[in-house]
Design an enzyme around this catalytic site. Structure first.
Site, PDB file in Angstrom:
ATOM      1  N   CYS A  21       5.837 -37.014  26.606  1.00 34.06           N
ATOM      2  CA  CYS A  21       5.302 -35.760  26.086  1.00 34.06           C
ATOM      3  C   CYS A  21       6.195 -35.317  24.933  1.00 34.06           C
ATOM      4  O   CYS A  21       7.253 -35.908  24.674  1.00 34.06           O
ATOM      5  CB  CYS A  21       5.275 -34.695  27.180  1.00 34.06           C
ATOM      6  SG  CYS A  21       6.917 -34.262  27.805  1.00 34.06           S
ATOM      7  N   HIS A  50      14.043 -37.426  33.416  1.00 38.94           N
ATOM      8  CA  HIS A  50      14.068 -38.140  34.687  1.00 38.94           C
ATOM      9  C   HIS A  50      13.424 -39.520  34.551  1.00 38.94           C
ATOM     10  O   HIS A  50      12.295 -39.754  34.957  1.00 38.94           O
ATOM     11  CB  HIS A  50      13.343 -37.321  35.768  1.00 38.94           C
ATOM     12  CG  HIS A  50      14.147 -36.176  36.271  1.00 38.94           C
ATOM     13  ND1 HIS A  50      13.590 -35.077  36.885  1.00 38.94           N
ATOM     14  CD2 HIS A  50      15.487 -35.945  36.249  1.00 38.94           C
ATOM     15  CE1 HIS A  50      14.549 -34.236  37.217  1.00 38.94           C
ATOM     16  NE2 HIS A  50      15.697 -34.736  36.840  1.00 38.94           N
ATOM     17  N   HIS A  83      15.194 -30.230  31.016  1.00 39.64           N
ATOM     18  CA  HIS A  83      14.779 -29.377  32.139  1.00 39.64           C
ATOM     19  C   HIS A  83      15.297 -27.953  32.031  1.00 39.64           C
ATOM     20  O   HIS A  83      14.842 -27.072  32.746  1.00 39.64           O
ATOM     21  CB  HIS A  83      15.259 -29.992  33.456  1.00 39.64           C
ATOM     22  CG  HIS A  83      14.913 -31.442  33.596  1.00 39.64           C
ATOM     23  ND1 HIS A  83      15.830 -32.448  33.403  1.00 39.64           N
ATOM     24  CD2 HIS A  83      13.736 -32.051  33.863  1.00 39.64           C
ATOM     25  CE1 HIS A  83      15.232 -33.613  33.559  1.00 39.64           C
ATOM     26  NE2 HIS A  83      13.972 -33.402  33.837  1.00 39.64           N
ATOM     27  N   CYS A 105      13.185 -28.338  26.836  1.00 34.88           N
ATOM     28  CA  CYS A 105      11.808 -28.376  26.336  1.00 34.88           C
ATOM     29  C   CYS A 105      11.360 -26.954  25.985  1.00 34.88           C
ATOM     30  O   CYS A 105      11.556 -26.027  26.781  1.00 34.88           O
ATOM     31  CB  CYS A 105      10.888 -28.962  27.396  1.00 34.88           C
ATOM     32  SG  CYS A 105       9.129 -28.854  26.969  1.00 34.88           S
ATOM     33  N   HIS A 133      14.942 -28.757  42.250  1.00 44.15           N
ATOM     34  CA  HIS A 133      14.620 -29.373  40.966  1.00 44.15           C
ATOM     35  C   HIS A 133      15.397 -28.658  39.860  1.00 44.15           C
ATOM     36  O   HIS A 133      15.523 -27.435  39.857  1.00 44.15           O
ATOM     37  CB  HIS A 133      13.112 -29.288  40.704  1.00 44.15           C
ATOM     38  CG  HIS A 133      12.659 -30.108  39.536  1.00 44.15           C
ATOM     39  ND1 HIS A 133      12.777 -29.661  38.242  1.00 44.15           N
ATOM     40  CD2 HIS A 133      12.108 -31.345  39.462  1.00 44.15           C
ATOM     41  CE1 HIS A 133      12.304 -30.589  37.420  1.00 44.15           C
ATOM     42  NE2 HIS A 133      11.901 -31.622  38.134  1.00 44.15           N
ATOM     43  N   GLU A 135      14.769 -27.905  36.840  1.00 44.49           N
ATOM     44  CA  GLU A 135      14.037 -26.872  36.097  1.00 44.49           C
ATOM     45  C   GLU A 135      13.980 -25.574  36.887  1.00 44.49           C
ATOM     46  O   GLU A 135      14.151 -24.480  36.329  1.00 44.49           O
ATOM     47  CB  GLU A 135      12.625 -27.359  35.762  1.00 44.49           C
ATOM     48  CG  GLU A 135      11.857 -26.382  34.904  1.00 44.49           C
ATOM     49  CD  GLU A 135      10.420 -26.817  34.650  1.00 44.49           C
ATOM     50  OE1 GLU A 135       9.562 -25.926  34.560  1.00 44.49           O
ATOM     51  OE2 GLU A 135      10.172 -28.031  34.549  1.00 44.49           O
ATOM     52  N   SER A 276       8.003 -38.860  31.074  1.00 43.25           N
ATOM     53  CA  SER A 276       9.320 -39.260  30.578  1.00 43.25           C
ATOM     54  C   SER A 276       9.471 -40.776  30.516  1.00 43.25           C
ATOM     55  O   SER A 276      10.580 -41.302  30.516  1.00 43.25           O
ATOM     56  CB  SER A 276      10.420 -38.656  31.466  1.00 43.25           C
ATOM     57  OG  SER A 276      10.194 -38.947  32.826  1.00 43.25           O
TER      58      SER A 276
END
Length: 338
Positions: A21, A50, A83, A105, A133, A135, A276
């Site tokens: 992405c 990741h 993240h 991001c 996680h 993020e 990713s």
């Protein structure tokens, strides 16, 4: 996509879009550019994205991945992963006399800004995401006194808020769209005044990759998702494939992890990759399948993607000089790279 025509023999349905992405592309290029501009080592706090292959490739070029900011010697450059990180991490870098590059991001940054905004207005923020996680840790760190994690529909019963008229939901960007909305619906039943974010938090790339898998899932007996096991969006693609009707679905980092027994009785294999994953890994899977007779490849196109993000602004500065100045200014020894 248009109607897929049946073909004789074994075939592969190849998802489009798949793989990188815009946020991942930006982060990986940022590490490569930093290594070119400043030389090795460039420290990266946590995996930049990741994916095992990407991390190993960047390590060979001189990137050093660390879990804690304190592991970076003073006077060096540290990059924050795609993240995102909590504000406390930025402060750790400042105290550690480090120059920083923020490769978060932009879509994750958007969620961080939403958290700050709603916290400033004294909302209770229900963050839908997976505990632990990176993020989620970063977003929660923006307003820890206002945010509580909701890890799926089963978590809704235990949610308590101060004022049901001032509660908003946000989400991790890499979740299953369907499961997230199931959680949102349950929250709205409990809190009818629940406010939604101004736009979707789940990123466009995650949604597009899930849509492509849904379209192929009804026809593919087996779906192979290329991606690492610590990649949330890759794991979600496996779940989406099964819910869409695929008899079986598996996550693999590399082609040699595919078990030939998965192909028993299979005429149609769906192939996709997480956000990713570099395309070279998908090509290796296609080659592996072609060697076993699955050489008829049909594209399943769910969307066109044209979004790109500019590189972190810090790459326009002399960060080695900044890092050395931080050590000189605040005292203490450092080991800046040449």
């Amino acid at each position: 996509m248009g109607r897929m025509t049946a073909s004789s023999g074994r075939r592969v349905l190849l998802a489009a879009p798949r793989g990188y992405c815009a946020g991942v592309d930006r982060a990986v290029i940022a590490v490569e550019k930093a290594l070119e501009q400043y030389g090795a080592p460039i420290y990266v706090r946590h995996e930049i994205v990741h994916n095992k292959y990407v991390v190993q490739t960047l390590e060979k070029k001189g990137a050093i991945f660390v879990e804690r900011t304190e592991e970076v010697p003073p006077g060096n450059i540290v990059m924050f992963s795609a993240h995102g990180v909590a504000p406390v991490v930025h402060e750790e870098a400042r105290q550690g006399r480090l120059a920083t590059i923020d490769a978060t991001c932009p879509l994750v940054t958007k969620v961080h800004k939403e958290a700050v905004r709603y916290a400033s207005e004294d909302y209770d923020i229900l963050l839908i995401g997976h505990e632990g996680h990176e993020e989620v840790i970063g977003t929660s760190g923006e307003a820890p006194d206002h945010i509580q994690l909701v890890d799926g529909p089963d978590d809704v019963d235990k949610v308590e808020v101060r004022d049901p008229s001032k509660v908003v939901w946000l989400s991790q960007t890499t979740l299953s769209v369907d499961e997230t909305m199931e959680t949102v619906d349950a929250l709205k039943t409990k809190f009818p005044g629940l406010v939604s974010p101004p736009s979707d938090d789940i990123c466009y790339a995650t949604q597009n990759r899930q849509l492509a898998v849904k379209q192929m899932g009804a026809e593919a007996e087996l779906v192979i998702v290329v991606g690492s096991r610590n990649s949330s969006n890759s794991k979600r693609l496996v779940e989406v494939a099964k819910l869409a009707g695929a008899r079986d679905a598996h996550l693999v980092d590399f082609a040699d992890e595919i078990d030939e027994s998965w192909l028993e009785g299979v005429t149609t294999v769906g192939v996709t990759s997480g956000a990713s994953v570099p395309e070279v890994l998908v090509e290796q899977v296609l080659e592996w399948l072609a060697e076993r007779g699955y050489d008829d490849v049909e594209l399943v196109r769910a969307a066109e993607e044209t979004i790109t993000f500019s590189l972190p602004k810090e790459l326009r500065r002399d960060l080695r000089e900044e890092a050395a100045a931080l050590v000189a200014e605040r005292g203490g020894s450092g080991t800046p790279a040449a």
